[in-house]
Design an enzyme around this catalytic site. Structure first.
Site, PDB file in Angstrom:
ATOM      1  N   HIS A  53     -59.834  59.435 -25.126  1.00 21.83           N
ATOM      2  CA  HIS A  53     -59.075  59.151 -26.350  1.00 21.83           C
ATOM      3  C   HIS A  53     -58.066  58.036 -26.060  1.00 21.83           C
ATOM      4  O   HIS A  53     -57.637  57.851 -24.922  1.00 21.83           O
ATOM      5  CB  HIS A  53     -58.313  60.389 -26.801  1.00 21.83           C
TER       6      HIS A  53
ATOM      7  N   GLU B  77     -54.904  57.815 -26.666  1.00 21.61           N
ATOM      8  CA  GLU B  77     -53.637  58.280 -26.095  1.00 21.61           C
ATOM      9  C   GLU B  77     -53.767  58.572 -24.600  1.00 21.61           C
ATOM     10  O   GLU B  77     -52.877  58.232 -23.817  1.00 21.61           O
ATOM     11  CB  GLU B  77     -53.169  59.553 -26.808  1.00 21.61           C
TER      12      GLU B  77
ATOM     13  N   CYS C  73     -54.538  64.495 -31.675  1.00 16.68           N
ATOM     14  CA  CYS C  73     -55.270  65.763 -31.687  1.00 16.68           C
ATOM     15  C   CYS C  73     -54.568  66.748 -30.742  1.00 16.68           C
ATOM     16  O   CYS C  73     -53.603  66.385 -30.068  1.00 16.68           O
ATOM     17  CB  CYS C  73     -56.712  65.520 -31.230  1.00 16.68           C
TER      18      CYS C  73
ATOM     19  N   CYS D 233     -54.437  65.437 -27.011  1.00 16.31           N
ATOM     20  CA  CYS D 233     -53.521  64.311 -26.813  1.00 16.31           C
ATOM     21  C   CYS D 233     -52.062  64.725 -27.017  1.00 16.31           C
ATOM     22  O   CYS D 233     -51.185  64.283 -26.277  1.00 16.31           O
ATOM     23  CB  CYS D 233     -53.903  63.157 -27.723  1.00 16.31           C
TER      24      CYS D 233
END
Length: 169
Positions: free
Chosen positions: A51, A53, A81, A84
């Protein structure tokens, strides 16, 4: 400054979209300079952990030389999410600036607020809505194109199937 840093996150999100991955970008700023950048690479790397992040956190930790990212701010185009948000809390980031909210999976405000949960020993300040429309449009455009592509593929498959059956008679 929030608008400027979010602009850099948006540029990264566009790179994700170009690579046919969900257009999310993140930058981490420390003392007025970007120390971590990331964009979604789940499809490119075949890794559910890739991801934006997480990519930015990994880079920032390498630059600082410590897993603690105190006194840093993350700018992210979509609300983080659960994974993260947890990584942000664990890295002890001071502030998170969010572009668009994620009502189905966001864990900074929408579904649950992990970034400011009283049960954790660290909480991050949350600012949302910075360049919100631009960030939301990245997602809308990406998923509209994906639906179009899927629809065209299904129609092409149906036409191809018709040709095959016609050709065999």
């Amino acid at each position: 400054m929030d608008e400027q840093w979010m602009g850099e996150a948006i540029e990264l999100a566009q790179k994700a979209a170009e690579a046919e991955d969900t257009p999310i970008g993140a930058v981490i700023v420390y003392e007025g300079r970007v120390i971590g950048r990331g964009y979604n690479k789940r499809n490119a790397l075949g890794n559910s952990l890739a991801h934006a992040e997480i990519e930015a956190i990994n880079e920032a930790a390498g630059v600082i030389g410590d897993w603690r990212l105190e006194e840093t701010t993350m700018y992210v185009t979509l609300e983080p999410c659960p994974m993260c948000a947890g990584a942000i809390v664990q890295s002890r980031m001071t502030k998170v600036v969010i572009g668009a909210m994620n009502p189905k999976a966001g864990c900074a405000v929408s579904v649950v607020n992990l970034l400011q949960h009283d049960g954790f020993n660290h909480r991050a300040e949350v600012v949302s809505g910075v360049r919100q429309e631009e960030c939301a449009n990245l997602m809308k455009t990406f998923f509209a194109k994906l639906r179009e592509r899927d629809k065209a593929a299904k129609q092409g498959g149906a036409e191809h199937g018709e040709e095959q059956s016609t050709g065999s008679n």
